[in-house]
Design a protein around this motif. Sequence first.
Motif, PDB file in Angstrom:
ATOM      1  N   PRO A 123       0.830  -1.217   0.000  1.00 14.45           N
ATOM      2  CA  PRO A 123       0.000   0.000   0.000  1.00 14.45           C
ATOM      3  C   PRO A 123       0.863   1.264   0.000  1.00 14.45           C
ATOM      4  CG  PRO A 123      -0.171  -1.160   2.105  1.00 14.45           C
ATOM      5  CD  PRO A 123       0.659  -2.008   1.202  1.00 14.45           C
ATOM      6  N   LEU A 124       0.400   2.256  -0.749  1.00 15.40           N
ATOM      7  CA  LEU A 124       1.130   3.515  -0.825  1.00 15.40           C
ATOM      8  C   LEU A 124       0.838   4.408   0.371  1.00 15.40           C
ATOM      9  CD1 LEU A 124       0.625   4.337  -4.592  1.00 15.40           C
ATOM     10  CD2 LEU A 124       2.635   3.371  -3.494  1.00 15.40           C
TER      11      LEU A 124
ATOM     12  N   ALA B  62      -4.071   7.758   5.848  1.00 16.08           N
ATOM     13  CA  ALA B  62      -5.219   8.124   5.017  1.00 16.08           C
ATOM     14  C   ALA B  62      -6.311   8.744   5.891  1.00 16.08           C
ATOM     15  CB  ALA B  62      -5.751   6.896   4.284  1.00 16.08           C
ATOM     16  N   TRP B  63      -6.551   8.180   7.071  1.00 13.45           N
ATOM     17  CA  TRP B  63      -7.556   8.714   7.984  1.00 13.45           C
ATOM     18  C   TRP B  63      -7.206  10.139   8.402  1.00 13.45           C
ATOM     19  CZ3 TRP B  63     -12.309   7.604   9.336  1.00 13.45           C
ATOM     20  CH2 TRP B  63     -12.844   8.177  10.470  1.00 13.45           C
ATOM     21  N   ARG B  64      -5.938  10.381   8.718  1.00 14.02           N
ATOM     22  CA  ARG B  64      -5.505  11.734   9.096  1.00 14.02           C
ATOM     23  C   ARG B  64      -5.656  12.710   7.933  1.00 14.02           C
ATOM     24  NH1 ARG B  64      -1.419  12.730  13.647  1.00 14.02           N
ATOM     25  NH2 ARG B  64      -2.341  11.334  15.145  1.00 14.02           N
ATOM     26  N   LEU B  65      -5.347  12.271   6.743  1.00 14.63           N
ATOM     27  CA  LEU B  65      -5.506  13.121   5.568  1.00 14.63           C
ATOM     28  C   LEU B  65      -6.964  13.529   5.397  1.00 14.63           C
ATOM     29  CD1 LEU B  65      -4.126  14.378   3.068  1.00 14.63           C
ATOM     30  CD2 LEU B  65      -4.597  12.253   1.875  1.00 14.63           C
TER      31      LEU B  65
END
Length: 69
Positions: A4-5, A11-14
């Motif tokens: 995974p990248l 991703a959640w923080r983004l």
Amino acid sequence: DIEPLLSFTRAWRLVKFVDADMLTMTACSKCGGKFVTEPYENARHFLCGLCNPPARAGKSKAAKSLMVH
């Protein structure tokens, strides 16, 4: 077999930063691609790193003019 990248946590923080208006999506004025940027980025004249790659360290005209021989 592909790594995974972006991890789930990152991703959640983004997503949380975008929801809190700390980050936004800005379209490149040249290619039209959308990129994550800070909200105060000048959207009208925004150029992505692919359309306007940064100069390599020490290779710019300004750095050459400061060189002492």
